[in-house]
Design an enzyme around this catalytic site. Sequence first.
Site, PDB file in Angstrom:
ATOM      1  N   ASP A 305       0.868  -1.175   0.000  1.00 52.56           N
ATOM      2  CA  ASP A 305       0.000   0.000   0.000  1.00 52.56           C
ATOM      3  C   ASP A 305       0.902   1.221   0.000  1.00 52.56           C
ATOM      4  O   ASP A 305       2.124   1.093  -0.133  1.00 52.56           O
ATOM      5  CB  ASP A 305      -0.957  -0.036   1.211  1.00 52.56           C
ATOM      6  CG  ASP A 305      -2.301   0.607   0.870  1.00 52.56           C
ATOM      7  OD1 ASP A 305      -2.339   1.837   0.715  1.00 52.56           O
ATOM      8  OD2 ASP A 305      -3.299  -0.128   0.739  1.00 52.56           O
ATOM      9  N   HIS A 359      -3.025   3.846  -3.692  1.00 51.11           N
ATOM     10  CA  HIS A 359      -2.454   3.017  -2.632  1.00 51.11           C
ATOM     11  C   HIS A 359      -1.064   2.507  -3.011  1.00 51.11           C
ATOM     12  O   HIS A 359      -0.720   1.346  -2.790  1.00 51.11           O
ATOM     13  CB  HIS A 359      -3.374   1.849  -2.287  1.00 51.11           C
ATOM     14  CG  HIS A 359      -4.675   2.295  -1.666  1.00 51.11           C
ATOM     15  ND1 HIS A 359      -4.750   2.715  -0.366  1.00 51.11           N
ATOM     16  CD2 HIS A 359      -5.921   2.424  -2.177  1.00 51.11           C
ATOM     17  CE1 HIS A 359      -6.001   3.066  -0.102  1.00 51.11           C
ATOM     18  NE2 HIS A 359      -6.729   2.909  -1.182  1.00 51.11           N
ATOM     19  N   GLU A 430     -10.067   3.499  -4.850  1.00 50.38           N
ATOM     20  CA  GLU A 430      -9.842   4.811  -4.257  1.00 50.38           C
ATOM     21  C   GLU A 430      -8.784   5.664  -4.960  1.00 50.38           C
ATOM     22  O   GLU A 430      -7.889   6.215  -4.323  1.00 50.38           O
ATOM     23  CB  GLU A 430      -9.464   4.651  -2.774  1.00 50.38           C
ATOM     24  CG  GLU A 430     -10.568   4.020  -1.965  1.00 50.38           C
ATOM     25  CD  GLU A 430     -10.309   4.101  -0.467  1.00 50.38           C
ATOM     26  OE1 GLU A 430     -11.188   4.585   0.240  1.00 50.38           O
ATOM     27  OE2 GLU A 430      -9.218   3.675  -0.009  1.00 50.38           O
TER      28      GLU A 430
END
Length: 656
Positions: A305, A359, A430
């Site tokens: 991440d 990420h 995201e």
Amino acid sequence: MLWRNMICSLFMKRVILFLMTRMMSASELRRYLLALFMLGGILLCYLFWNQPSTPGMGASSYTNNNAQKVYIPYLTKSDLRWSWECEGQRCVRKEVGKDDRHTSLATCSMLCGSTQLWPQPTGPVTLGSRSVVFNHQQFQLDTMVSEPARSFIMYSFAAFNSNVVNLVQNVDYTKSKSDIRKFVVKISVFDAKVVRLLLTTDESYKLVVRPNEDNDLVAMITAQNVFGARHALESLSQLIWWAEFENGGMLKTLRGASVQDAPKFPYRGLMVDTARNFMPVDNLKRVLVGMAANKLNVFHWHVSDSQSFPLELPNVPQLAKYGSYRPDLVYTVEQVKELVEFANLRGIRVVIEVDMPAHAGNGWTWGPSEGLGDLAVCVNLQPWSLYCGEPPCGQLNPDNPNVYDVLEKIFKDLLEMTGESEIFHMGGDEVNLECWAQYRNRNNTSSYVDLNEVWGNFTKEALKRLEKANGGKRPKHVVVWSSNLTKRPYSVKYFDKNSIVVQSWGGSEWTETPELVAGGYNVIISHVDAWYLDCGYGRWREHGEAACDPYRTWQTVYRHQPWNSDVYYRKQVLGGEACLWTEQVDEKSLDTRLWPRAAAFAERVWSDPPVDRSSMSINEDVYTRLSTHRDRLISRGLAAEALWPQWCSQNPGMCL
Ligand SMILES: *[C@@H]1O[C@H](CO)[C@@H](O)[C@H](O)[C@H]1NC(C)=O
Ligand SMILES: *[C@@H]1O[C@H](CO)[C@@H](O)[C@H](O)[C@H]1NC(C)=O
Ligand SMILES: *[C@@H]1O[C@H](CO)[C@@H](O)[C@H](O)[C@H]1NC(C)=O
Ligand SMILES: *[C@@H]1O[C@H](CO)[C@@H](O)[C@H](O)[C@H]1NC(C)=O
């Protein structure tokens, strides 16, 4: 209390037919009833004389493979206050006098109305009402299976054996008299070539336990392949328990049993994040041990991440070198391969996700120094809340062609390390368009385009590189997290519904999942409000929302059945996945975060028990079985959380 010293049963078989939601066919039912009737006819009244317990053997210690295990001292009979009696399919705790027969809670539970199996089998289950004592040295594996299934079976049997040995509390118990001569486990599988799991792999099994004329107990396992056989061994281990009051403690099992079982969904996943906090690989093995005990079959490893990149990749060693928290906090290639093998032998496949394009930050900062330009942008940029969902920020740079060369190398390594090419996870959640916009502004690249299209183009190129890395063809199922890009109009433009599977993680009331299904996509469901196990521990930072409060209780996890209404086409739901993000978890609390809630999830995706949508109540039997299963997980070395006060375990049905 003489009557308690013998069990006289005219009908030797207590029959529990679990029709669950699917009905047995009439012919199956007839076959079953006939078999039961014949058994009942053969077996007559049987007297079971209770052997007086041997007097106390004092404290004992015993070591097996599980070296840390602490054995409880053996209690003498006069210490014992409680005994359990089966009354109306429920074990009732009774105070007993010095000379009364003691029945342990474990023994009572196994013989009293419930299967104690977890997850509950979906086919018919018949359990005998009598039990026998034995010891694990009496096990004998009997199988004619050829390679490669044979080695798999040997290993599964060893794992089964060690699960049973873990129940043992008393070093000397093998000296006690056994009721049987041998405990033969007979395994046959139809297809000996299948030793890797696919979504189409038949995981069904049949398990029949009965004594033969030589006074052996024979457990007969038949399955299409090793995966079903492994599940059968798991179920068999759950029909064995430690009877602490029997001859100073003995293993016990049912003298007769029959279980037919198959999962309701082919994809039963558990995701664990090792990027927010690193967890040494042994902890991941413990996750796999827990998954095997619950017949979960996909370990989705969210390995990297924006915070860290702890995975060593042979073709891109820079990622771990720059991205790990410390040089020793990395998963080596060897460890990954070993973990994949460890998982496979437990019926689990490992899907490693290197999340992208969002990420991704730390680990990706070496581009400029190697002449490759910015591979990632916004890395550790402040104020973080403008450019990402949680600190630190970081996103791959879609405008830098070198990024795709690196991705191709990553894909190659992941495919090679896991050997998993049916399912590939591409991340994709995201994306923060603001991050790209500000970077493009600074670099005088137009940001007046729809940045979703930039994202779409990134995904298209990444997919192309995945195909190249996979020998020119796309893995059968490429999974992406749900996002704005999996919505119209972008979804139809960038995601081919024949190969893209969307992991739908939005709220369960959102239109996201039904829209994806209606759009023709296969989905894996991970609804945040039901199956996110990290939620409910409050904020770990000063700014931003509290991370997804409240806590999802095991009941919330269990009750969630997101495929009952008309909009879902069951066959497009490959299954579900529970997720554990680890902002507030490392190996110290890993087990308690996961268990027993991931077990509750496992029964949902294996058995899919009916949900009473008006009362939303959960049956007493579920509480009882889960309580037993929690103890089972503990016996296997998992720090599963308590469900309730122990009084409630000791007094089934009294805490609802
Ligand atoms: C962007 O344009 C400005 C003005 O023309 C120039 O000063 C600047 O160096 C450019 N930045 C980059 C990264 O090219
Ligand atoms: C800025 O944009 C140009 C043109 O797209 C590209 O060649 C260059 O690599 C970018 N600069 C950086 C630092 O990425
Ligand atoms: C996406 O790729 C297509 C085809 O290469 C190109 O025409 C289009 O301009 C790209 N879109 C963006 C926003 O970069
Ligand atoms: C998705 O798109 C909508 C509408 O353009 C936007 O308001 C929202 O912020 C986007 N979601 C994310 C996570 O970027």
